[in-house]
Write a protein that holds these residues in place. Structure first.
Motif, PDB file in Angstrom:
ATOM      1  N   GLY A 280       0.791  -1.224   0.000  1.00  0.00           N
ATOM      2  CA  GLY A 280       0.000   0.000   0.000  1.00  0.00           C
ATOM      3  C   GLY A 280       0.819   1.267   0.000  1.00  0.00           C
ATOM      4  O   GLY A 280       0.260   2.347   0.154  1.00  0.00           O
ATOM      5  N   VAL A 281       2.142   1.167  -0.176  1.00  0.00           N
ATOM      6  CA  VAL A 281       3.012   2.335  -0.079  1.00  0.00           C
ATOM      7  C   VAL A 281       3.875   2.418  -1.336  1.00  0.00           C
ATOM      8  O   VAL A 281       4.386   1.400  -1.817  1.00  0.00           O
ATOM      9  N   GLY A 282       4.037   3.623  -1.857  1.00  0.00           N
ATOM     10  CA  GLY A 282       4.854   3.827  -3.055  1.00  0.00           C
ATOM     11  C   GLY A 282       6.331   3.578  -2.807  1.00  0.00           C
ATOM     12  O   GLY A 282       6.805   3.600  -1.657  1.00  0.00           O
ATOM     13  N   GLU A 283       7.098   3.356  -3.871  1.00  0.00           N
ATOM     14  CA  GLU A 283       8.519   3.028  -3.749  1.00  0.00           C
ATOM     15  C   GLU A 283       9.315   4.173  -3.126  1.00  0.00           C
ATOM     16  O   GLU A 283      10.193   3.928  -2.292  1.00  0.00           O
ATOM     17  N   GLN A 284       9.038   5.397  -3.529  1.00  0.00           N
ATOM     18  CA  GLN A 284       9.789   6.523  -2.973  1.00  0.00           C
ATOM     19  C   GLN A 284       9.522   6.678  -1.483  1.00  0.00           C
ATOM     20  O   GLN A 284      10.440   6.946  -0.702  1.00  0.00           O
ATOM     21  N   GLN A 285       8.264   6.513  -1.092  1.00  0.00           N
ATOM     22  CA  GLN A 285       7.929   6.611   0.329  1.00  0.00           C
ATOM     23  C   GLN A 285       8.567   5.481   1.126  1.00  0.00           C
ATOM     24  O   GLN A 285       9.048   5.678   2.248  1.00  0.00           O
ATOM     25  N   GLN A 286       8.597   4.288   0.537  1.00  0.00           N
ATOM     26  CA  GLN A 286       9.235   3.161   1.219  1.00  0.00           C
ATOM     27  C   GLN A 286      10.731   3.407   1.422  1.00  0.00           C
ATOM     28  O   GLN A 286      11.273   3.130   2.497  1.00  0.00           O
ATOM     29  N   GLU A 287      11.388   3.902   0.388  1.00  0.00           N
ATOM     30  CA  GLU A 287      12.824   4.150   0.512  1.00  0.00           C
ATOM     31  C   GLU A 287      13.109   5.227   1.552  1.00  0.00           C
ATOM     32  O   GLU A 287      14.056   5.108   2.338  1.00  0.00           O
ATOM     33  N   ALA A 288      12.285   6.284   1.569  1.00  0.00           N
ATOM     34  CA  ALA A 288      12.482   7.338   2.574  1.00  0.00           C
ATOM     35  C   ALA A 288      12.330   6.775   3.986  1.00  0.00           C
ATOM     36  O   ALA A 288      13.123   7.090   4.881  1.00  0.00           O
ATOM     37  N   ALA A 289      11.307   5.929   4.194  1.00  0.00           N
ATOM     38  CA  ALA A 289      11.104   5.327   5.510  1.00  0.00           C
ATOM     39  C   ALA A 289      12.295   4.440   5.896  1.00  0.00           C
ATOM     40  O   ALA A 289      12.767   4.456   7.045  1.00  0.00           O
ATOM     41  N   TYR A 290      12.781   3.654   4.944  1.00  0.00           N
ATOM     42  CA  TYR A 290      13.930   2.785   5.192  1.00  0.00           C
ATOM     43  C   TYR A 290      15.147   3.607   5.611  1.00  0.00           C
ATOM     44  O   TYR A 290      15.848   3.271   6.582  1.00  0.00           O
ATOM     45  N   ARG A 291      15.408   4.720   4.867  1.00  0.00           N
ATOM     46  CA  ARG A 291      16.587   5.522   5.181  1.00  0.00           C
ATOM     47  C   ARG A 291      16.447   6.214   6.535  1.00  0.00           C
ATOM     48  O   ARG A 291      17.442   6.412   7.247  1.00  0.00           O
ATOM     49  N   VAL A 292      15.236   6.602   6.896  1.00  0.00           N
ATOM     50  CA  VAL A 292      15.028   7.211   8.209  1.00  0.00           C
ATOM     51  C   VAL A 292      15.367   6.214   9.313  1.00  0.00           C
ATOM     52  O   VAL A 292      16.094   6.534  10.270  1.00  0.00           O
ATOM     53  N   VAL A 293      14.848   4.992   9.211  1.00  0.00           N
ATOM     54  CA  VAL A 293      15.139   3.969  10.222  1.00  0.00           C
ATOM     55  C   VAL A 293      16.625   3.635  10.225  1.00  0.00           C
ATOM     56  O   VAL A 293      17.249   3.496  11.293  1.00  0.00           O
ATOM     57  N   GLN A 294      17.214   3.535   9.044  1.00  0.00           N
ATOM     58  CA  GLN A 294      18.631   3.187   8.944  1.00  0.00           C
ATOM     59  C   GLN A 294      19.507   4.225   9.632  1.00  0.00           C
ATOM     60  O   GLN A 294      20.365   3.895  10.453  1.00  0.00           O
ATOM     61  N   GLU A 295      19.277   5.512   9.314  1.00  0.00           N
ATOM     62  CA  GLU A 295      20.106   6.559   9.901  1.00  0.00           C
ATOM     63  C   GLU A 295      19.834   6.712  11.390  1.00  0.00           C
ATOM     64  O   GLU A 295      20.759   6.946  12.185  1.00  0.00           O
ATOM     65  N   ALA A 296      18.559   6.566  11.801  1.00  0.00           N
ATOM     66  CA  ALA A 296      18.231   6.708  13.218  1.00  0.00           C
ATOM     67  C   ALA A 296      18.910   5.621  14.050  1.00  0.00           C
ATOM     68  O   ALA A 296      19.502   5.907  15.100  1.00  0.00           O
TER      69      ALA A 296
END
Length: 387
Positions: A280-296
């Motif tokens: 239910g989530v677009g690719e760009q939104q998924q990548e942004a979420a992944y990078r947020v968790v990764q950096e955090a």
């Protein structure tokens, strides 16, 4: 056919214009003279005056302000000398057009007015009964050439403005591409090297005190280095134009459990709450979420001194919410670095927001280990779904 980059369509060179006008004036006048009786025969001075006007057009680049008066003077001298009538005024008409095209509007209109006044005086002194028609025709033709020059000038300005905007857009696109690539490189290298460094420290400690736990730490280092090398090779392929910006499987929600597991191997207790269905989530939104968790998580391990963290994902309305809470010392009074800046840029590029807050909300800190919450809100757009 598409023109190569940097190609510019230009008008005819000045030398070509001068030669063409010279041929028209000389050949046209010779032909017209053969059908006129009583006029002064063409001699060396006549041909000199016929060629003087076209020669003045060569000043178009260096001294354009001299074109109109000198071509006007050459044509007037030719006619006052009593030579046969012909296309001797062509160079003057072309000078009006070129002057107006060069932005010398006042000079072009002054030349057009001078031509109309000259025709008027010529007709009155010659007792020409049709002087109104001649003067009107001369003024109309002069105005037409000036207006043509104005049209060419405005078209040139529009083309120049279009090229400036296109160059600015291309530069902005290149800048955005480099910024995106820099964020990707930072996310890959900083995260992987951070985990490798932590695991290497653990391995050194375990090698002496707890040898039986050494193997899992070394396996974590191997997995992290392998993943990091693969992503770095992909990014290097982008720099060589051998691959798209995001080749292969893009980071997304489905890979967030990997980040959590890597953090656990590094000794951090991490809980993943409320996983979201990636469908239910677009690719760009998924990548942004992944990078947020990764950096955090990378910042938690490197800077905060936290022992535990919680990663929460949720879709609320048309927004993907990502929060990472830890029980550490937060930023420790330091300014946000490239990683946090990159996170914010990624989220804001999608119309979202990113904030650094205490875990329970924006309340005053009560101690050095109050903890930190990284909270991102990412609009899903048309690709998202509700809860």
């Amino acid at each position: 056919m598409q023109r190569p980059y940097g190609f510019r369509r230009k008008g005819p060179p000045t030398s070509f214009i001068a030669i063409a006008v010279a041929l028209v004036q000389v050949l046209g006048t010779v032909f017209a003279a053969s059908r006129q009786d009583g006029a002064r025969s063409l001699d060396a001075l006549a041909f000199l005056l016929l060629l003087a006007g076209p020669a003045v057009l060569l000043l178009r680049r260096r001294m354009p302000v001299l074109m109109v008066p000198l071509t006007f003077a050459a044509a007037l001298a030719y006619l006052l000398a009593g030579y046969p009538w012909g296309p001797v005024v062509v160079s003057f008409a072309v000078s009006l057009l070129l002057s107006a095209a060069a932005g010398l509007r006042w000079l072009a209109w002054l030349g057009a007015g001078s031509a109309a006044v000259t025709v008027l005086l010529w007709s009155l002194l010659g007792s020409d009964e049709s002087w109104p028609l001649r003067v009107s025709a001369a003024a109309a033709w002069a105005a037409i050439f000036v207006l043509l020059g104005e049209g060419f000038r405005r078209r040139k300005e529009r083309v120049a403005e279009y090229r400036r905007r296109r160059a600015a857009a291309e530069q902005a696109e290149r800048d955005e591409y480099r910024l995106t690539l820099a964020r990707d490189i930072h996310d890959v290298v900083a995260h992987s090297l951070s985990m490798i460094n932590v695991q290497a420290s653990v391995a050194l400690h375990l090698g002496t005190n707890e040898p039986e736990r050494l193997r899992p730490a070394l396996e974590a280092i191997k997995a992290a280095s392998k993943e990091s090398l693969a992503e770095v090779r992909q990014l290097l392929g982008v720099l060589r134009d051998d691959a798209p910006l995001h080749p292969g499987a893009r980071p997304g929600l489905a890979r967030i459990p990997e980040l959590v597991e890597h953090a656990r191997l590094a000794g951090l207790r991490v809980e993943l709450a409320n996983p979201v269905d990636p469908a239910g989530v677009g690719e760009q939104q998924q990548e942004a979420a992944y990078r947020v968790v990764q950096e955090a998580l990378s910042n938690v391990r490197r800077h905060s001194g936290a022992a535990a963290a919680v990663v929460r994902l949720a879709v609320v309305g048309n927004t993907l919410q990502v929060t990472v809470d830890d029980d550490g010392a937060g930023l420790g009074g330091s300014e946000p670095g490239n990683g946090l800046t990159g996170m914010r840029e990624r989220v804001e590029a999608l119309g979202g927001s990113l904030a650094l807050l205490p875990p329970d909300g924006p309340r005053p800190n009560k101690g050095p280990n109050r903890g930190l919450r990284v909270e991102a809100r990412i609009p899903l757009g048309t690709e998202g779904t509700g809860p």
